[in-house]
Design an enzyme around this catalytic site. Sequence first.
Site, mmCIF file in Angstrom:
data_model
loop_
_atom_site.group_PDB
_atom_site.id
_atom_site.type_symbol
_atom_site.label_atom_id
_atom_site.label_comp_id
_atom_site.label_asym_id
_atom_site.label_seq_id
_atom_site.Cartn_x
_atom_site.Cartn_y
_atom_site.Cartn_z
ATOM 1 N N LYS A 1 102.259 -98.006 -32.030
ATOM 2 C CA LYS A 1 102.939 -99.299 -32.089
ATOM 3 C C LYS A 1 102.066 -100.301 -31.351
ATOM 4 C CE LYS A 1 106.293 -95.912 -31.248
ATOM 5 N NZ LYS A 1 106.547 -95.482 -32.581
ATOM 6 N N LYS B 1 109.209 -94.657 -23.314
ATOM 7 C CA LYS B 1 108.395 -93.549 -22.813
ATOM 8 C C LYS B 1 107.645 -94.047 -21.586
ATOM 9 C CE LYS B 1 108.693 -92.736 -27.476
ATOM 10 N NZ LYS B 1 109.106 -93.690 -28.506
ATOM 11 N N ASP C 1 94.302 -112.370 -31.702
ATOM 12 C CA ASP C 1 93.106 -113.137 -31.321
ATOM 13 C C ASP C 1 92.201 -112.326 -30.381
ATOM 14 O OD1 ASP C 1 94.018 -115.145 -32.926
ATOM 15 O OD2 ASP C 1 94.797 -116.403 -31.316
ATOM 16 N N HIS D 1 101.833 -93.119 -35.759
ATOM 17 C CA HIS D 1 103.005 -93.387 -34.927
ATOM 18 C C HIS D 1 102.729 -94.466 -33.878
ATOM 19 C CE1 HIS D 1 106.417 -92.129 -32.147
ATOM 20 N NE2 HIS D 1 107.010 -92.202 -33.312
ATOM 21 N N HIS E 1 114.615 -95.461 -26.370
ATOM 22 C CA HIS E 1 113.383 -95.079 -27.053
ATOM 23 C C HIS E 1 112.154 -95.204 -26.145
ATOM 24 C CE1 HIS E 1 110.596 -95.486 -30.730
ATOM 25 N NE2 HIS E 1 111.202 -94.340 -30.872
ATOM 26 N N ASP F 1 104.345 -91.265 -7.874
ATOM 27 C CA ASP F 1 104.092 -91.755 -6.515
ATOM 28 C C ASP F 1 104.095 -93.279 -6.420
ATOM 29 O OD1 ASP F 1 103.952 -89.202 -5.534
ATOM 30 O OD2 ASP F 1 101.763 -89.086 -5.563
#
Length: 479
Positions: free
Chosen positions: A399, A223, A404, A397, A221, A228
Amino acid sequence: MPKYIQIASWLYYVIIAAYAITVISCVAVVLKENRNPIRSIAWVIALIFLPVIGLIFYLFFGRSLKGQHMISRLNKRKILNRMAPRHVNLNSQNLNVSERNLVKLCRNICPSFYTVNNKIDIFTSGRDKFVALKHDLRRAKKSIFLQYYIFSDDTIGQEISEILIEKAREGVEVKVIYDNVGSFSSKRDFFRRMNENGVVTHPFLKVTFPQLANRINWRNHRKIVVIDGTIGYIGGMNIADRYYYDSSEDRVWRDTHFRVTGDIVESLLYSFVVDWNFKNQPLTINYPKAPPVPFQNNIGMQLVTSGPLDTWENVSLCYLKAISGATKNIYIQTPYFLPTDALRHALEAAALSKIDVRIMIPRRTDSKTLQLASFSYVTQCLKAGIKVYLYNPGMLHAKCMIIDDNITTVGSTNFDFRSFENNFECSLMVYDRDFNRRMRDIFFEDLKQCTKLTFPSWHKRPLPQRFAESILRLISPIL
């Protein structure tokens, strides 16, 4: 009695006996693995009370990969020794005891190096993210390593693939990892064309018929993009038009993604190389590492990776440690809220301790089943004093978790069982007050487009919905 009836009767009892033995064996395996008790109970219920269907689900989705290795420990150590970021003395950093312990935990359960000398850009718009990504891809001189759960062959996917092909023709090393199930809707010709033009693509855990039950449940999952060896991207956005083209309010996909430069990029590169070497030709970084530059800023970052092969549930443990150490606020954005018991109790304990705990989930999601399962946890949250918000404009979508004044985490990890236990995930831990303040501002801007739930109004939702939530709650650990 005719002979063929006797044979049929005999076969019937043999099949029933074989099925019973198989179910009992599966239950024994579930109990032997000493998993989370709630998850174990869910599988036992499915195996016993869902004849045939429960067994099929277990064979495809229930087996554990704990104790197995993506690559050999020796090869992993060699890669780590070659690519590890430079050492940072924690005693020289402005971290309190709770933050310091969180850094140590992340470092001890996975190769998670604390790095400084980093810069970070925040994207909450898919259009802005892809404009920046395409610009960086076009400027690549040495290598492009790209990894996405979904690499669609739609408009934005075609644009990215054309850039990758163009750079490969220029002699740039271009490698792509895509999840075979996540990118299943993309045509084979889409990836074949890239391969034929110098872009090496690799489907992670390709699902084929003989190995269907062994592979379909274990999804990558993550991404991650590394360009470079100096520019990195990480977050929740896949390569798909829904992040880029907002054709209507109902289809808006609100997500969070980062562009990073500095020492943390070596951690992203290490993660990509390990994934590439998993059941694939070894990837060796042929060009020399960039010479270290003097420390220019003090944004502390760690990359935490997790997956079903790990000894520990890495991201889940880090989240639990961060939540348990909170003293002021805990702000969470997640598309699906199906917490483990430990995380749910930690959030409830924080709220009951008068810590400001806020959870933002979408009003409408891409999965009605997961939405109802998520809603089943809302009542307990509201009772404990947790503030729950429904995001109205479209699919939330992102996450993200903000703790704090100094801890923020963003990545691919949803706040659910699948991300914590079954998926290969990654989350970036950021330790910086200014950055934390920027993320809090974004969170509160999103709150303006939310509906705050109250216990009296939530308690009045339709009875059929509440019943469906309760049913799905029972199997939420295996969704």
